[in-house]
Design a protein around this motif. Structure first.
Motif, PDB file in Angstrom:
ATOM      1  N   ASP A  88      46.617  39.711  37.378  1.00 15.05           N
ATOM      2  CA  ASP A  88      46.306  40.832  38.263  1.00 15.05           C
ATOM      3  C   ASP A  88      46.504  40.358  39.709  1.00 15.05           C
ATOM      4  OD1 ASP A  88      45.278  42.821  39.801  1.00 15.05           O
ATOM      5  OD2 ASP A  88      43.259  42.769  38.964  1.00 15.05           O
ATOM      6  N   LYS A  89      47.504  40.929  40.375  1.00 15.10           N
ATOM      7  CA  LYS A  89      47.774  40.527  41.767  1.00 15.10           C
ATOM      8  C   LYS A  89      47.476  41.669  42.723  1.00 15.10           C
ATOM      9  CE  LYS A  89      51.172  36.855  41.439  1.00 15.10           C
ATOM     10  NZ  LYS A  89      52.587  36.589  41.309  1.00 15.10           N
ATOM     11  N   SER A  90      46.679  42.609  42.269  1.00 16.04           N
ATOM     12  CA  SER A  90      46.417  43.774  43.115  1.00 16.04           C
ATOM     13  C   SER A  90      45.462  43.416  44.253  1.00 16.04           C
ATOM     14  CB  SER A  90      45.808  44.891  42.259  1.00 16.04           C
ATOM     15  OG  SER A  90      44.589  44.445  41.717  1.00 16.04           O
ATOM     16  N   GLY A  91      45.486  44.253  45.300  1.00 13.71           N
ATOM     17  CA  GLY A  91      44.543  44.104  46.414  1.00 13.71           C
ATOM     18  C   GLY A  91      44.594  42.711  47.021  1.00 13.71           C
ATOM     19  N   THR A  92      43.435  42.101  47.193  1.00 11.40           N
ATOM     20  CA  THR A  92      43.399  40.788  47.860  1.00 11.40           C
ATOM     21  C   THR A  92      43.516  39.626  46.870  1.00 11.40           C
ATOM     22  OG1 THR A  92      40.998  40.906  47.885  1.00 11.40           O
ATOM     23  CG2 THR A  92      42.119  41.571  49.885  1.00 11.40           C
TER      24      THR A  92
ATOM     25  N   GLN B 281      41.473  38.508  35.622  1.00 13.10           N
ATOM     26  CA  GLN B 281      41.044  39.120  34.359  1.00 13.10           C
ATOM     27  C   GLN B 281      39.885  38.336  33.727  1.00 13.10           C
ATOM     28  OE1 GLN B 281      44.266  38.780  35.339  1.00 13.10           O
ATOM     29  NE2 GLN B 281      45.621  40.191  34.283  1.00 13.10           N
ATOM     30  N   ILE B 282      39.764  37.045  34.022  1.00 10.96           N
ATOM     31  CA  ILE B 282      38.668  36.273  33.407  1.00 10.96           C
ATOM     32  C   ILE B 282      37.311  36.768  33.916  1.00 10.96           C
ATOM     33  CG2 ILE B 282      37.602  33.978  33.200  1.00 10.96           C
ATOM     34  CD1 ILE B 282      40.400  32.787  32.959  1.00 10.96           C
ATOM     35  N   PRO B 283      37.039  36.708  35.253  1.00 12.01           N
ATOM     36  CA  PRO B 283      35.736  37.229  35.683  1.00 12.01           C
ATOM     37  C   PRO B 283      35.569  38.717  35.385  1.00 12.01           C
ATOM     38  CG  PRO B 283      37.113  36.661  37.593  1.00 12.01           C
ATOM     39  CD  PRO B 283      37.797  36.111  36.384  1.00 12.01           C
ATOM     40  N   ASN B 284      36.663  39.479  35.430  1.00 11.91           N
ATOM     41  CA  ASN B 284      36.575  40.915  35.160  1.00 11.91           C
ATOM     42  C   ASN B 284      36.040  41.158  33.745  1.00 11.91           C
ATOM     43  OD1 ASN B 284      37.801  43.461  33.948  1.00 11.91           O
ATOM     44  ND2 ASN B 284      38.079  43.837  36.127  1.00 11.91           N
ATOM     45  N   GLN B 285      36.645  40.489  32.766  1.00 14.10           N
ATOM     46  CA  GLN B 285      36.201  40.673  31.371  1.00 14.10           C
ATOM     47  C   GLN B 285      34.751  40.217  31.202  1.00 14.10           C
ATOM     48  OE1 GLN B 285      37.693  41.761  28.416  1.00 14.10           O
ATOM     49  NE2 GLN B 285      39.547  42.418  29.456  1.00 14.10           N
ATOM     50  N   LEU B 286      34.420  39.089  31.801  1.00 12.90           N
ATOM     51  CA  LEU B 286      33.071  38.533  31.614  1.00 12.90           C
ATOM     52  C   LEU B 286      32.008  39.450  32.226  1.00 12.90           C
ATOM     53  CD1 LEU B 286      33.810  34.771  32.429  1.00 12.90           C
ATOM     54  CD2 LEU B 286      33.444  35.780  30.161  1.00 12.90           C
ATOM     55  N   MET B 287      32.305  39.952  33.422  1.00 12.20           N
ATOM     56  CA  MET B 287      31.314  40.798  34.100  1.00 12.20           C
ATOM     57  C   MET B 287      31.099  42.107  33.369  1.00 12.20           C
ATOM     58  SD  MET B 287      32.074  40.486  38.088  1.00 12.20           S
ATOM     59  CE  MET B 287      32.722  38.963  38.655  1.00 12.20           C
TER      60      MET B 287
ATOM     61  N   GLY C 223      36.327  28.460  45.007  1.00 11.19           N
ATOM     62  CA  GLY C 223      37.760  28.399  45.346  1.00 11.19           C
ATOM     63  C   GLY C 223      38.141  29.544  46.255  1.00 11.19           C
ATOM     64  N   SER C 224      39.190  30.272  45.876  1.00  7.23           N
ATOM     65  CA  SER C 224      39.734  31.325  46.744  1.00  7.23           C
ATOM     66  C   SER C 224      38.985  32.656  46.635  1.00  7.23           C
ATOM     67  CB  SER C 224      41.213  31.530  46.405  1.00  7.23           C
ATOM     68  OG  SER C 224      41.344  31.838  45.029  1.00  7.23           O
ATOM     69  N   GLY C 225      37.912  32.692  45.885  1.00  8.86           N
ATOM     70  CA  GLY C 225      37.039  33.881  45.909  1.00  8.86           C
ATOM     71  C   GLY C 225      37.299  34.909  44.821  1.00  8.86           C
ATOM     72  N   THR C 226      38.087  34.554  43.808  1.00 12.83           N
ATOM     73  CA  THR C 226      38.464  35.517  42.760  1.00 12.83           C
ATOM     74  C   THR C 226      37.241  36.238  42.180  1.00 12.83           C
ATOM     75  OG1 THR C 226      40.193  33.904  42.197  1.00 12.83           O
ATOM     76  CG2 THR C 226      39.889  35.743  40.673  1.00 12.83           C
TER      77      THR C 226
ATOM     78  N   LEU D  74      34.266  36.784  43.442  1.00  7.47           N
ATOM     79  CA  LEU D  74      33.557  37.696  44.349  1.00  7.47           C
ATOM     80  C   LEU D  74      34.388  38.946  44.672  1.00  7.47           C
ATOM     81  CD1 LEU D  74      31.327  35.683  44.332  1.00  7.47           C
ATOM     82  CD2 LEU D  74      31.285  35.701  46.819  1.00  7.47           C
ATOM     83  N   ILE D  75      35.704  38.807  44.628  1.00 10.89           N
ATOM     84  CA  ILE D  75      36.554  39.997  44.790  1.00 10.89           C
ATOM     85  C   ILE D  75      36.297  40.936  43.611  1.00 10.89           C
ATOM     86  CG2 ILE D  75      38.960  40.821  44.810  1.00 10.89           C
ATOM     87  CD1 ILE D  75      39.674  38.139  46.251  1.00 10.89           C
ATOM     88  N   GLU D  76      36.240  40.366  42.410  1.00  8.59           N
ATOM     89  CA  GLU D  76      35.951  41.193  41.225  1.00  8.59           C
ATOM     90  C   GLU D  76      34.549  41.793  41.304  1.00  8.59           C
ATOM     91  OE1 GLU D  76      37.773  42.392  38.622  1.00  8.59           O
ATOM     92  OE2 GLU D  76      39.424  41.577  39.794  1.00  8.59           O
ATOM     93  N   CYS D  77      33.601  41.041  41.855  1.00  5.19           N
ATOM     94  CA  CYS D  77      32.235  41.567  42.028  1.00  5.19           C
ATOM     95  C   CYS D  77      32.281  42.850  42.854  1.00  5.19           C
ATOM     96  CB  CYS D  77      31.353  40.560  42.765  1.00  5.19           C
ATOM     97  SG  CYS D  77      30.635  39.309  41.719  1.00  5.19           S
ATOM     98  N   LYS D  78      33.037  42.800  43.954  1.00 11.16           N
ATOM     99  CA  LYS D  78      33.107  43.989  44.818  1.00 11.16           C
ATOM    100  C   LYS D  78      33.730  45.161  44.080  1.00 11.16           C
ATOM    101  CE  LYS D  78      33.648  43.825  49.463  1.00 11.16           C
ATOM    102  NZ  LYS D  78      34.230  43.407  50.766  1.00 11.16           N
ATOM    103  N   ARG D  79      34.757  44.871  43.282  1.00 17.07           N
ATOM    104  CA  ARG D  79      35.423  45.961  42.550  1.00 17.07           C
ATOM    105  C   ARG D  79      34.512  46.577  41.508  1.00 17.07           C
ATOM    106  NH1 ARG D  79      41.710  44.025  41.692  1.00 17.07           N
ATOM    107  NH2 ARG D  79      42.008  43.613  43.898  1.00 17.07           N
TER     108      ARG D  79
END
Ligand SMILES: C[S@@+](CC[C@H](N)C(=O)[O-])C[C@H]1O[C@@H](n2cnc3c(N)ncnc32)[C@H](O)[C@@H]1O
Length: 268
Positions: free
Chosen positions: A30-34, A46-52, A68-71, A73-78
């Motif tokens: 997933d390369k969408s948004g930031t 997709q890893i944090p997305n599925q887990l959350m 790392g690069s914040g993957t 926390l970006i998913e958290c916001k989404r």
């Protein structure tokens, strides 16, 4: 029993994209948004997305001890989850902060906090406690740990950096310190996910996945829920060397890494 996610299981057939198998073959990142995917050593969103989505509800708190690069926390916001991320390296944490702040907010009530700190240290735990207190919370509902795979990628020369640990034993010890530092923050019945791959050194397969799994299980109060095996796609440099690696594998009597693990533990 109270549920730990927002899935409506009366309509369970509608959640076609939620993975329930232990073999994760994920196609495109997933390369969408930031989500830029340009930090060497980042995981796919997709890893944090599925887990959350399976293991948290909206408004829960997710802790990532190797941001790392914040993957995450970006998913958290989404997904409308609160997030706390800890990253040792200030330059990397700054990039994460920028990307997280550029991601549109799903919900004004959600907080995302980035701590520049060493996850092995007690002071860092205290800072996390303070953040939680500020937001009227006492614990977290999901912990994600995506540590360096020992020295496969050197993130810095700093001694606190797990990728700089002098030996595999030291690496496991530092990883264990991070687990001990944060485990009691995890709410009961909630999940810890460790994302890690193995390494191959001096003609020997070093099972970092199983070693870190055992390190977690050495602690009371957690059970192993799943060992997920995820496909690993090579970066361009490695792809260009695929023939060479195939030759090396044939000569050396080993197999080329094509997978990493997501180890899932539940707090009793
Ligand atoms: C595998 S990367 C995590 C990548 C992240 N999941 C992403 O998508 O960008 C591991 C990170 O842990 C950081 N790190 C290493 N030792 C650390 C420590 N003691 N405390 C906090 N972070 C640390 C490294 O700087 C690196 O950014």
């Amino acid at each position: 029993m109270p549920r730990i996610n927002d899935l409506n299981l009366n309509n369970w057939k509608e959640y076609q994209d939620i993975i329930t198998d232990s073999l994760w073959i994920i196609g495109e990142r997933d390369k969408s948004g930031t989500h830029k995917g340009d930090y060497h050593g980042n995981f796919i969103p997709q890893i944090p997305n599925q887990l959350m989505r399976r293991f948290t509800k909206k408004g829960d708190v997710v802790l990532d001890t190797f941001l790392g690069s914040g993957t995450t926390l970006i998913e958290c916001k989404r997904l409308g989850r609160n997030g706390i991320g800890i990253e040792l390296l200030p330059g990397v944490a700054e990039i994460a902060k920028q990307r997280i702040s550029q991601e549109p907010l799903f919900d004004n009530e959600v907080f995302t906090e980035v701590l520049i700190a060493d996850s092995t240290k007690k002071e860092t735990r205290q800072k996390v406690d303070e953040i939680l207190k500020t937001h009227g919370r006492q614990n977290v509902q999901l912990i994600i740990m995506h540590p360096p795979y020992h020295d496969i990628i050197k993130f810095s020369d700093r001694p606190e950096d797990l990728s700089n640990a002098k030996s595999v034993k030291d690496f496991i010890k530092l990883f264990g310190d991070v687990v001990s530092n944060f485990l009691d923050l995890l709410e009961r019945r909630h999940y810890l996910a460790v994302v890690i791959g193995d390494k191959y050194t001096n003609s020997e397969w070093i099972p970092l996945g199983f070693m870190t799994m055992q390190e977690v299980l050495n602690r009371d109060g957690l059970i192993l829920k799943s060992i997920l095996v995820k496909n690993m796609v090579n970066n361009r440099a490695k792809r260009n060397q695929e023939h060479l690696w195939r030759y090396r594998a044939l000569v050396g009597g080993f197999y080329i890494f094509r997978h990493e693990y997501i180890l899932l533990f539940q707090k009793k």
